[in-house]
Write a protein that holds these residues in place. Structure first.
Motif, PDB file in Angstrom:
ATOM      1  N   ARG A 647       0.841  -1.211   0.000  1.00 30.35           N
ATOM      2  CA  ARG A 647       0.000   0.000   0.000  1.00 30.35           C
ATOM      3  C   ARG A 647       0.875   1.260   0.000  1.00 30.35           C
ATOM      4  O   ARG A 647       0.546   2.265  -0.640  1.00 30.35           O
ATOM      5  N   ARG A 648       1.987   1.183   0.682  1.00 27.90           N
ATOM      6  CA  ARG A 648       2.895   2.332   0.741  1.00 27.90           C
ATOM      7  C   ARG A 648       3.463   2.641  -0.644  1.00 27.90           C
ATOM      8  O   ARG A 648       3.527   3.808  -1.055  1.00 27.90           O
ATOM      9  N   VAL A 649       3.866   1.617  -1.394  1.00 29.25           N
ATOM     10  CA  VAL A 649       4.383   1.839  -2.742  1.00 29.25           C
ATOM     11  C   VAL A 649       3.297   2.435  -3.628  1.00 29.25           C
ATOM     12  O   VAL A 649       3.542   3.393  -4.375  1.00 29.25           O
ATOM     13  N   GLU A 650       2.110   1.886  -3.572  1.00 26.37           N
ATOM     14  CA  GLU A 650       1.017   2.375  -4.408  1.00 26.37           C
ATOM     15  C   GLU A 650       0.662   3.820  -4.070  1.00 26.37           C
ATOM     16  O   GLU A 650       0.273   4.598  -4.951  1.00 26.37           O
ATOM     17  N   LEU A 651       0.807   4.196  -2.822  1.00 29.35           N
ATOM     18  CA  LEU A 651       0.533   5.565  -2.406  1.00 29.35           C
ATOM     19  C   LEU A 651       1.560   6.540  -2.991  1.00 29.35           C
ATOM     20  O   LEU A 651       1.221   7.631  -3.455  1.00 29.35           O
ATOM     21  N   LEU A 652       2.838   6.130  -2.999  1.00 27.14           N
ATOM     22  CA  LEU A 652       3.912   7.020  -3.436  1.00 27.14           C
ATOM     23  C   LEU A 652       4.104   7.004  -4.943  1.00 27.14           C
ATOM     24  O   LEU A 652       4.660   7.949  -5.514  1.00 27.14           O
ATOM     25  N   ASP A 653       3.667   5.950  -5.584  1.00 31.41           N
ATOM     26  CA  ASP A 653       3.962   5.738  -6.997  1.00 31.41           C
ATOM     27  C   ASP A 653       3.561   6.897  -7.895  1.00 31.41           C
ATOM     28  O   ASP A 653       4.326   7.313  -8.763  1.00 31.41           O
ATOM     29  N   PRO A 654       2.359   7.470  -7.749  1.00 28.44           N
ATOM     30  CA  PRO A 654       1.970   8.539  -8.673  1.00 28.44           C
ATOM     31  C   PRO A 654       2.496   9.920  -8.298  1.00 28.44           C
ATOM     32  O   PRO A 654       2.290  10.884  -9.031  1.00 28.44           O
ATOM     33  N   VAL A 655       3.184  10.040  -7.171  1.00 22.46           N
ATOM     34  CA  VAL A 655       3.638  11.350  -6.699  1.00 22.46           C
ATOM     35  C   VAL A 655       4.888  11.766  -7.465  1.00 22.46           C
ATOM     36  O   VAL A 655       5.756  10.932  -7.772  1.00 22.46           O
ATOM     37  N   GLU A 656       4.986  13.055  -7.794  1.00 22.07           N
ATOM     38  CA  GLU A 656       6.159  13.576  -8.494  1.00 22.07           C
ATOM     39  C   GLU A 656       7.432  13.209  -7.724  1.00 22.07           C
ATOM     40  O   GLU A 656       7.493  13.331  -6.494  1.00 22.07           O
ATOM     41  N   LEU A 657       8.467  12.793  -8.460  1.00 16.80           N
ATOM     42  CA  LEU A 657       9.667  12.233  -7.831  1.00 16.80           C
ATOM     43  C   LEU A 657      10.609  13.348  -7.384  1.00 16.80           C
ATOM     44  O   LEU A 657      11.651  13.601  -7.993  1.00 16.80           O
ATOM     45  N   THR A 658      10.262  14.032  -6.315  1.00 16.72           N
ATOM     46  CA  THR A 658      11.159  14.991  -5.689  1.00 16.72           C
ATOM     47  C   THR A 658      12.198  14.232  -4.869  1.00 16.72           C
ATOM     48  O   THR A 658      12.069  13.017  -4.656  1.00 16.72           O
ATOM     49  N   PRO A 659      13.244  14.915  -4.366  1.00 16.57           N
ATOM     50  CA  PRO A 659      14.221  14.206  -3.536  1.00 16.57           C
ATOM     51  C   PRO A 659      13.596  13.497  -2.344  1.00 16.57           C
ATOM     52  O   PRO A 659      13.946  12.353  -2.035  1.00 16.57           O
ATOM     53  N   ALA A 660      12.659  14.152  -1.660  1.00 16.59           N
ATOM     54  CA  ALA A 660      12.035  13.527  -0.491  1.00 16.59           C
ATOM     55  C   ALA A 660      11.222  12.305  -0.894  1.00 16.59           C
ATOM     56  O   ALA A 660      11.268  11.261  -0.233  1.00 16.59           O
ATOM     57  N   VAL A 661      10.480  12.410  -1.988  1.00 12.79           N
ATOM     58  CA  VAL A 661       9.674  11.280  -2.454  1.00 12.79           C
ATOM     59  C   VAL A 661      10.578  10.152  -2.933  1.00 12.79           C
ATOM     60  O   VAL A 661      10.309   8.968  -2.682  1.00 12.79           O
ATOM     61  N   ALA A 662      11.668  10.493  -3.620  1.00  5.42           N
ATOM     62  CA  ALA A 662      12.592   9.465  -4.105  1.00  5.42           C
ATOM     63  C   ALA A 662      13.177   8.661  -2.953  1.00  5.42           C
ATOM     64  O   ALA A 662      13.260   7.427  -3.010  1.00  5.42           O
ATOM     65  N   ASP A 663      13.587   9.345  -1.893  1.00  9.21           N
ATOM     66  CA  ASP A 663      14.136   8.654  -0.728  1.00  9.21           C
ATOM     67  C   ASP A 663      13.112   7.689  -0.148  1.00  9.21           C
ATOM     68  O   ASP A 663      13.415   6.534   0.178  1.00  9.21           O
ATOM     69  N   GLU A 664      11.868   8.161  -0.030  1.00  6.49           N
ATOM     70  CA  GLU A 664      10.817   7.332   0.551  1.00  6.49           C
ATOM     71  C   GLU A 664      10.449   6.174  -0.383  1.00  6.49           C
ATOM     72  O   GLU A 664      10.207   5.040   0.065  1.00  6.49           O
TER      73      GLU A 664
END
Length: 898
Positions: A647-664
């Motif tokens: 669920r965590r991957v699916e939540l982050l998947d569509p979010v723009e890949l900023t540095p913070a999102v990339a780390d997560e």
């Protein structure tokens, strides 16, 4: 296939095997590659050891590598467009200097011919450097800190996660016999000198040949002063003038030789001045050249322009400038602000202002190119113009005389900012090429603006843009430094937060922790500071393995105390604090490991998820789901943990890949892959692993993703895929400098198991030795080692040994393979005739509920215990459906098949 060694007495088949030994292939891999048995390979290896006199397999591999190495690596040098003339004595002297000293600097004034001489000498010496001659043009580099990036680009070396270019470049050259040519170092001495010192200390077979207008001032430097061209008799200077005159269709008659010699003397034998003078022959003739040059030399005597650094070239350029129209003069000095090749539209945007006539720029660029003041290069993005560095510096100085020293660089800054904005908003095809074409100008403009208080806001904006663009270009070391630069310009806490996130992506725990604390300080006594302090505390716990020097244990508690004081009613601050509390609880759990502690952790994590979800921030919720996944695993609920991780991957998947999102996202994919393996969902594990592998940020660190895929494939039984991927994994880890990497332990153990299943005990032992080199302790291996060992023992018909190995208490109870461990323990007990096998089977079933492979293992064990061959065969379908062909085949064997 590698080049076959031509060694007397070695058969063609042995040559093939020797080449593969040189590639560090195991006997099993060699057999599979050549379609021969392992025993046949062993026979040939023994023969090769005897014939070639090698002491052992390592010596045989070294010999194979030497035999397969090409006689000479190609020299990566620019190809001059005109012949090299004269300088036989200087060429021999510099060649001898490079042969006798590891770091030689060719020193001389601009235009004297340092680069051409060095290129000729480097080409002469190519045979003495079998691993290559590499050329690095430092002209476009304006920041001393970017020297290593320029060298890395020339070598084709990229940054890797957890390892910056400062380490990657020496690692790439560590065992090479190579020559590195650094051209135009004078403006970067503060960056070149420490880089060269580090490089030579770590690479004992590398030599450096540099050009500069001044010494680098390092103790090991051997300085070779490059003199002007000889001026006596039929000199090198006259020969150069004759050659360049012929190139423009002008023949120097013998009767003119003395006049040419006189002109060359007046030009002080400076090669660039002579070449530009010869280029003007068709327009002015020899008499006109001499007359015009004499006039300008008299104007320069005794003034500011008679300095040692520029005297001869400045005289030539002043004269050359006098031959230009007013508009061409304005264009020449204005385009001098570009440090990299530029297009006509870029020149129009920067230089196209009064009194330059509208529409003059394109025609003017052509005229400047005709007069050798600009070089012209065709590229995919259109024609580009490049100004030689000496002329560029001269033109830039003329901006002051024209009172344009603020206007032209300011317009260049505006153009760079617009170009960066456009790049940030358009990440389509060809984006990287477009970024690379303007990157050096962006850096130069930023450097200019950062030193001017009135342009500080522009510098701040450009630094932020360059930080983001560098991140998207996978230059994450530069990205972090640019965000930090932006923060230094305005005290922007947001820039510090971005820098902290980039540091986290780089696995630089120390930097991330420092930057989150700095962001809190910049934010003042605000709820935003509370969030930063809480995130710093979370970093201390979550990134424990990424710290080089971890701060004292009491610091996170103090940060959280202060965060609570500043949080007020801010929901985001309370969510960040809750997340930090979860991280601290997870850290403390390892000391207590009780059911009550696990339950308490799950409650804390649930509250963190609720608080984060209320914010509507996917990033915050993703971080909270990380805490919940950990709590569920500690509580023994692997199935719930796997679901939460997905669920965590699916939540982050569509979010723009900023540095913070990339780390997560990187962390989310790693954990989703691991939990899927743990719950027997090997299909999902391979899917998550491939997603992780394909992230651009991990392009230079593919072994991170490969480590998870190796585990899934090994447990499934895709042994050929494991063998193939294991080589890539080991290459990636080696390229990263073989850092301590306890997280890679399961992957190495999985590869060792596959070799064991294939009967290659030597290869198995080699991979177990890799575990030692990774710094994996015996206690850490206990989380997964017994399960891998038991699979191999059961395969070889040793259930009693497998049962004993699995019965030992240890970290497997909270390890990734806990379900596999307990299910295999039941099978081992049944096959070993353990009288307690039935009871063990009954008590294990609830523990593996939801794991299709572990459940099928127990069903098969029950059928084995009952002697029900049909029941045994029935489990084969369950293994097939779960993507586990190895256990499917083993089922048929246990049912009495072959």
């Amino acid at each position: 296939m590698s080049k076959q060694p031509a060694t007397a007495g070695v058969s063609p088949r042995e040559s093939e095997i020797l080449a593969l030994v040189g590639e560090h292939r195991t006997n099993a891999e060699i057999g599979a590659r050549l379609f021969i048995s392992v025993r046949t390979v062993e026979t040939h290896v023994s023969s090769l050891l005897r014939k070639l006199g090698a002491a052992d397999r390592r010596g045989l591999a070294d010999l194979a590598a030497r035999l397969a190495r090409p006689a000479q690596a190609p020299a990566v040098l620019p190809v001059p467009l005109s012949p090299f003339v004269g300088r036989a004595g200087e060429r021999a002297a510099l060649r001898a200097a490079v042969t006798g000293h590891r770091q030689v600097t060719a020193v001389g004034p601009g235009g004297v011919g340092k680069t051409r001489l060095v290129l000729a000498v480097a080409a002469d010496l190519a045979g003495a450097f079998p691993d290559g001659v590499w050329f690095v043009d430092l002209v476009p580099v304006t920041d001393p800190a970017m020297v290593v990036a320029a060298v890395a680009a020339a070598l084709g070396v990229g940054e890797q996660q957890g390892r910056g270019l400062d380490d990657a470049v020496p690692a790439a050259l560590a065992d090479r016999r190579a020559l590195l040519v650094l051209d135009n170092c004078e403006h970067l001495a503060d960056g070149v000198a420490p880089f060269v010192e580090r490089l030579l200390a770590r690479c004992p077979r590398v030599s450096v040949l540099a050009t500069s207008r001044a010494r680098l001032m390092v103790p090991f430097e051997w300085v070779y002063p490059v003199p002007p061209l000889s001026l006596d008799g039929e000199s090198d200077a006259v020969a150069l003038f004759r050659d360049r005159a012929a190139a423009v269709g002008w023949t120097v008659e013998d009767a003119q030789a003395e006049q040419v010699a006189d002109l060359c003397r007046k030009l002080d034998g400076v090669a660039l001045a002579i070449e530009l003078a010869a280029a003007r022959l068709p327009a002015l003739g020899l008499d006109g050249l001499v007359a015009g040059l004499d006039d300008h030399l008299r104007l320069l005597v005794g003034g500011y322009r008679a300095d040692d650094r520029h005297r001869s070239v400045r005289a030539m350029l002043d004269w050359s400038q006098a031959l230009l129209s007013g508009d061409d003069l304005a264009l020449l000095r204005r385009v001098a602000v570009f440090v990299a090749p530029f297009t006509a539209p870029a020149a129009a945007a920067v230089a196209g202002f009064g009194p330059l006539r509208p529409g003059h720029v394109v025609d003017g660029l052509a005229r400047l190119a005709d007069q050798s003041l600009l070089g012209v290069t065709a590229s995919a993005g259109g024609t580009r113009y490049r100004m030689p560095e000496t002329i560029r510096q001269y033109g830039f100085e003329q901006l002051t005389a024209a009172e344009e020293e603020e206007v032209a660089p300011g317009r260049h800054l505006d153009w760079c900012r617009a170009a960066a904005e456009e790049l940030a908003g358009a990440m389509g095809e060809g984006w990287r090429v477009r970024f690379d074409a303007v990157a050096d100008d962006l850096r130069a403009a930023l450097s200019w603006a950062a030193g001017r208080p009135d342009r500080r806001a522009d510098a701040h904006r450009l630094a932020l843009l360059l930080g983001r663009l560098a991140f998207d270009r996978n230059l994450i070391g530069e990205s972090q430094s640019r965000y930090e630069q932006a923060a230094a310009l305005t005290g922007d806490p947001g820039a510090l937060r971005q820098a902290a996130s980039v540091a986290a992506c780089r696995m630089r725990g120390d930097d991330a922790y420092r930057l989150w604390r700095a962001a809190a300080e910049a934010a003042g006594d605000t709820p935003a500071a509370a969030r930063d302090l809480a995130t710093a505390a979370t970093t201390w716990f979550r990134k424990a393995g990424a710290f080089a020097h971890r701060p004292p244990r009491d610091e996170p508690a103090a940060l959280l105390t202060r965060a609570r004081e500043l949080a007020g009613d801010d929901p985001a601050a309370h969510a960040a604090i809750a997340l930090a509390d979860c991280a601290a609880a997870g850290y403390a759990f390892f000391a207590e490991r009780s059911a009550d502690a696990a339950s308490w952790m799950t409650g804390l994590a649930g509250r963190a998820v609720d608080l984060a979800r209320a914010l509507g921030d996917p990033l915050a919720e993703g971080a909270a789901l990380f805490a919940l996944t950990g709590a569920q695993r500690q509580a023994g609920d692997e199935v719930a943990a796997a679901a939460t991780a997905g669920r965590r991957v699916e939540l982050l998947d569509p979010v723009e890949l900023t540095p913070a999102v990339a780390d997560e996202l990187i962390d989310a994919l790693l954990i989703a892959t691991a939990t899927s393996i743990g719950t027997g969902d090997l299909v999902a594990a391979r899917r998550w692993g491939r997603r992780l592998r394909d992230l651009p940020l991990l392009a230079e660190a593919g072994h991170v993703a490969t480590s998870r895929i190796l585990m899934a494939d090994a447990l499934a039984g895709h042994s050929d895929d494991v063998i193939a991927a294991s080589g890539r994994f080991l290459d990636g880890w080696t390229a990263a400098g073989r850092p301590a990497a306890r997280n890679f332990g399961p992957a190495a153990a999985a590869v060792a198991m596959v070799h064991d299943l294939r009967g290659d005990r030597a290869a198995r032992d080699e991979w177990l030795a890799v575990l030692d080199r990774m710094g994996v302790t015996t206690e850490e291996r206990a989380g997964y080692g017994p399960a891998f060992a038991a699979i191999a023992l059961l395969h070889h018909g040793e259930p009693a040994l497998a049962r004993d190995r699995l019965a030992a208490p240890g970290a497997w109870r909270t390890g990734i393979l806990m379900h596999w461990h307990v299910a295999l323990r039941v099978e081992a007990a049944v096959l070993a005739g353990d009288p307690e096998a039935a009871d063990l089977l009954a008590e294990t079933r609830p523990a593996v509920a939801g794991n299709p492979i572990a459940g099928a293992l127990l069903d098969r064990a029950a059928a084995l215990l009952a002697g029900d061959r049909d029941g045994i065969r029935a489990t084969a379908a369950a293994f097939a459906a779960a993507g586990c062909p190895y256990q499917q085949e083993r089922t048929l064997l246990l049912a009495g098949g072959s």
